[in-house]
Enzyme design. Structure first.
Site, PDB file in Angstrom:
ATOM      1  N   ARG A   1      31.967  26.405 -53.001  1.00  0.00           N
ATOM      2  CA  ARG A   1      31.113  26.038 -54.140  1.00  0.00           C
ATOM      3  C   ARG A   1      29.672  25.802 -53.678  1.00  0.00           C
ATOM      4  O   ARG A   1      29.438  25.645 -52.482  1.00  0.00           O
ATOM      5  CB  ARG A   1      31.622  24.715 -54.750  1.00  0.00           C
ATOM      6  CG  ARG A   1      33.043  24.787 -55.236  1.00  0.00           C
ATOM      7  CD  ARG A   1      33.910  23.704 -54.584  1.00  0.00           C
ATOM      8  NE  ARG A   1      35.338  23.937 -54.881  1.00  0.00           N
ATOM      9  CZ  ARG A   1      35.894  23.652 -56.032  1.00  0.00           C
ATOM     10  NH1 ARG A   1      35.183  23.064 -56.962  1.00  0.00           N
ATOM     11  NH2 ARG A   1      37.155  23.929 -56.262  1.00  0.00           N
TER      12      ARG A   1
ATOM     13  N   ASP B   1      29.391  21.100 -57.884  1.00  0.00           N
ATOM     14  CA  ASP B   1      30.668  21.291 -57.174  1.00  0.00           C
ATOM     15  C   ASP B   1      31.596  22.199 -57.979  1.00  0.00           C
ATOM     16  O   ASP B   1      32.634  22.604 -57.475  1.00  0.00           O
ATOM     17  CB  ASP B   1      31.360  19.950 -56.906  1.00  0.00           C
ATOM     18  CG  ASP B   1      31.589  19.150 -58.181  1.00  0.00           C
ATOM     19  OD1 ASP B   1      30.602  18.843 -58.864  1.00  0.00           O
ATOM     20  OD2 ASP B   1      32.757  18.849 -58.503  1.00  0.00           O
TER      21      ASP B   1
HETATM   22  P1  AMP Z   1      36.091  17.650 -61.260  1.00  0.00           P
HETATM   23  O1  AMP Z   1      35.513  16.803 -62.346  1.00  0.00           O
HETATM   24  O2  AMP Z   1      37.457  18.205 -61.584  1.00  0.00           O
HETATM   25  O3  AMP Z   1      35.160  18.697 -60.766  1.00  0.00           O
HETATM   26  O4  AMP Z   1      36.380  16.659 -60.032  1.00  0.00           O
HETATM   27  C1  AMP Z   1      35.360  15.964 -59.369  1.00  0.00           C
HETATM   28  C2  AMP Z   1      35.916  15.376 -58.100  1.00  0.00           C
HETATM   29  O5  AMP Z   1      36.956  14.432 -58.385  1.00  0.00           O
HETATM   30  C3  AMP Z   1      36.522  16.385 -57.147  1.00  0.00           C
HETATM   31  O6  AMP Z   1      36.239  15.964 -55.843  1.00  0.00           O
HETATM   32  C4  AMP Z   1      37.989  16.278 -57.440  1.00  0.00           C
HETATM   33  O7  AMP Z   1      38.786  16.691 -56.369  1.00  0.00           O
HETATM   34  C5  AMP Z   1      38.144  14.790 -57.691  1.00  0.00           C
HETATM   35  N1  AMP Z   1      39.301  14.461 -58.531  1.00  0.00           N
HETATM   36  C6  AMP Z   1      39.471  14.698 -59.848  1.00  0.00           C
HETATM   37  N2  AMP Z   1      40.666  14.261 -60.272  1.00  0.00           N
HETATM   38  C7  AMP Z   1      41.298  13.727 -59.188  1.00  0.00           C
HETATM   39  C8  AMP Z   1      42.572  13.116 -58.970  1.00  0.00           C
HETATM   40  N3  AMP Z   1      43.446  12.925 -59.946  1.00  0.00           N
HETATM   41  N4  AMP Z   1      42.850  12.702 -57.716  1.00  0.00           N
HETATM   42  C9  AMP Z   1      41.971  12.875 -56.711  1.00  0.00           C
HETATM   43  N5  AMP Z   1      40.768  13.421 -56.850  1.00  0.00           N
HETATM   44  C10 AMP Z   1      40.417  13.862 -58.074  1.00  0.00           C
HETATM   45 MG    MG Z   2      35.542  20.157 -59.520  1.00  0.00          MG
END
Ligand code: AMP
Ligand code: MG
Length: 535
Positions: A213, A278
């Protein structure tokens, strides 16, 4: 949850031929303990999936399975469900979580990384291309921060279906091989309002040539780690952009790919919902299907993401600009590697030019002519004004525009002209007076423009318009119907819906249900047109 650790040796999958470049060519985190921490000087951490109670494959993608050389019996086997859930690590896999950072909602957020996605490694597909298999929801990693590493069924259904729908629309995207329920419960506060509740858990096996990314480069840059930054850039250029002679040219191509991607999103009405850096793929793929949505009525200010409801940073109409802002953050991260930053700045401007060109061409094709002309801008500006004058479903409007008869002799009545489009109106009672008059006037100008310089043969024009104006997209309420049924134990709708979405540009007469505008129940239904980041 089962207590046993993943077994690295007992399972043999001859079909999967691993060749792990990312983990072999980039520096690993020397710490092997799976504990939350800042990971410096490394591109990834080795981490095994945490087993789940009772994996069951409830849906899979036939095209992607075939691309990976897997047949139905293999992918539907109980053994393979164990692999797809992370309970068994196949021979040749070297599971890892990637380190990356990102700008979230405009602010630098520091280290993020794969907090719940664990890659098994890279396999060679039937064409000999590398495909990374990644299990989303496979358990905690060093990047999980305060979260649990898991994913719930509803968001996994959405990611599975939308990845494949996007692929069949012909839009660059990460793919989804499978959707597996885990038999475990996952607790989520869906609306962040203090009402946490257990929900069924799931794992999606995502597949892409690379999950790198923009934030992958931003993280070492933010730490002044130019050595790691350079390694990551060299790696990505060598593996994914071997034709690019230098960093500046490489960045220019990323700008072009991103511009084309966003034009595609605007065409089909996709709103990503969380365009943080990201969530921007270095390959120009759609990545990280979270609180995304599909535009229903043509409202450039609409965002599906309730977490972003106040600022609406990631609304439909802002996507082209936000993508450029994200590219600017990537450019800033690359600065330590280039002597002359002027080419990076020029490429950001080039992004806008490519976007405008491609958008103009896209719109021309949607409207029934091949080449945009200077004079079209009044016509298209008026179209967008009319489309916002009442709630008009943009997918249905464009699809059915092909059915409006051209009117060379000005013989058709207003009602005859409008008839094919009425299905697109959310509030038909509003299409009266000025709104009706303006719509009809626009249709008459459109008809004239087609007659002057559009595709001449009617049948051919309709076929060409249909090829860019999908009939079937993953409407928010369709995804919600599939989720409601699945949460009640009926998974058949997921496969049925996937099957419809495999031919989005075709007429599928027995499946009109899936092409309908949003029903009234879904207007304010949480999970349908209103989603949070909780997943
Ligand atoms: P996202 O909003 O999906 O792009 O996620 C942002 C960050 O939060 C990334 O580093 C994801 O891996 C982390 N993340 C989102 N949901 C979880 C979860 N349930 N457990 C661990 N990390 C999470
Ligand atoms: Mg993400």
């Amino acid at each position: 949850m089962t207590g046993s650790a993943p077994d690295a040796t007992s399972f043999e999958l001859d079909q999967l031929d691993f060749d792990n470049r990312f983990t072999h060519q980039l520096p690993a985190d020397p710490i092997e303990a799976n504990a939350v921490r800042q990971v410096e000087g490394a591109a990834f951490s080795r981490v095994a999936p945490t087993p789940v109670a009772a994996p069951r494959t409830i849906a899979w993608s036939p095209e992607l399975a075939a691309q990976l050389g897997l047949d139905a019996a293999e992918i539907e086997s109980e053994d393979f469900a164990q692999v797809l859930a992370g309970n068994r690590v196949p021979a040749g896999a070297e599971p890892f979580a990637m380190a990356y950072g990102g700008h979230q909602f405009g602010n630098w957020a520091g280290q993020l990384g794969d907090g719940r996605a664990i890659a098994l490694g890279e396999v060679l597909d039937v064409d000999g291309a590398h495909q990374t298999l990644q299990l989303k929801g496979a358990g905690p990693t060093p990047y999980s921060r305060t979260a649990d590493g898991r994913a719930v069924l509803r968001s996994s259904i959405r990611e599975f279906l939308c990845s494949e729908a996007m692929y069949h629309l012909g839009i660059p995207t990460t793919r989804a091989l499978s959707l597996v329920t885990t038999g475990d419960q996952v607790v989520r506060d869906m609306l962040y309002d203090g009402n946490a509740a257990p929900e069924p858990g799931a794992v999606v096996c995502r597949v892409a040539p690379s999950f790198i990314r923009f934030g992958t480069f931003e993280l070492p840059a933010s730490r002044g780690d130019t050595a790691l930054l350079r390694q990551l850039v060299d790696y990505t250029m060598r593996v994914d952009y071997p034709h690019a002679p230098d960093v500046q040219t490489w960045f220019r191509e990323i700008c072009e790919r991103t511009a084309r991607l966003v034009v595609d999103w605007m065409r089909v009405g996709f709103v990503h919902g969380v365009l943080n850096t990201d969530n921007m793929s270095i390959l120009g793929l759609t990545i990280d299907y979270g609180p995304y949505g599909w535009l229903e009525d043509f409202d450039p200010g609409w965002t599906p993401n309730t977490t972003d409801a106040r600022e609406r940073r990631y609304r439909y109409g802002a996507q082209p600009h936000v993508a450029q802002w994200n590219l600017a953050q990537l450019a800033a991260a690359l600065m330590p590697l280039v002597g002359d930053v002027e080419p990076l700045r020029e490429s950001l401007e080039h992004y806008a030019d490519v976007y405008d060109d491609c958008f103009g061409q896209m719109l021309a094709r949607r409207l029934g002519w091949d080449t945009p002309l200077a004079g079209d801008s009044d016509l298209t500006a008026e179209l967008f004004r009319v489309l916002t004058s009442t709630e008009i479903d943009q997918v249905i409007f464009f699809r059915r525009l092909a059915l409006v008869d051209l009117d060379p002799d000005q013989e058709l009545s207003d009602a005859e002209l409008l008839a094919p489009l009425t299905e697109a109106f959310y509030r038909p009672e509003e299409v009266r007076g000025d709104i009706e008059r303006d719509l009809v006037a626009w249709l008459r100008s459109w008809s004239e423009r087609v007659l002057e310089g559009g595709v001449e043969d009617d049948e051919q024009r309709r076929a060409e318009m249909d090829a860019v104006n999908p009939k079937f997209v993953l409407r928010n309420w369709l995804a919600q119907e599939a989720i409601d049924l699945a949460e009640a134990g009926d998974y058949t709708r997921i496969t049925e819906l996937l099957d419809v979405l495999r031919r989005p540009y075709a007429e599928q007469p027995s499946r009109e249900h899936f092409a309908q505008r949003r029903p009234e129940w879904a207007r304010t239904r949480v999970g349908s047109s209103m989603l949070s980041c909780s997943s």
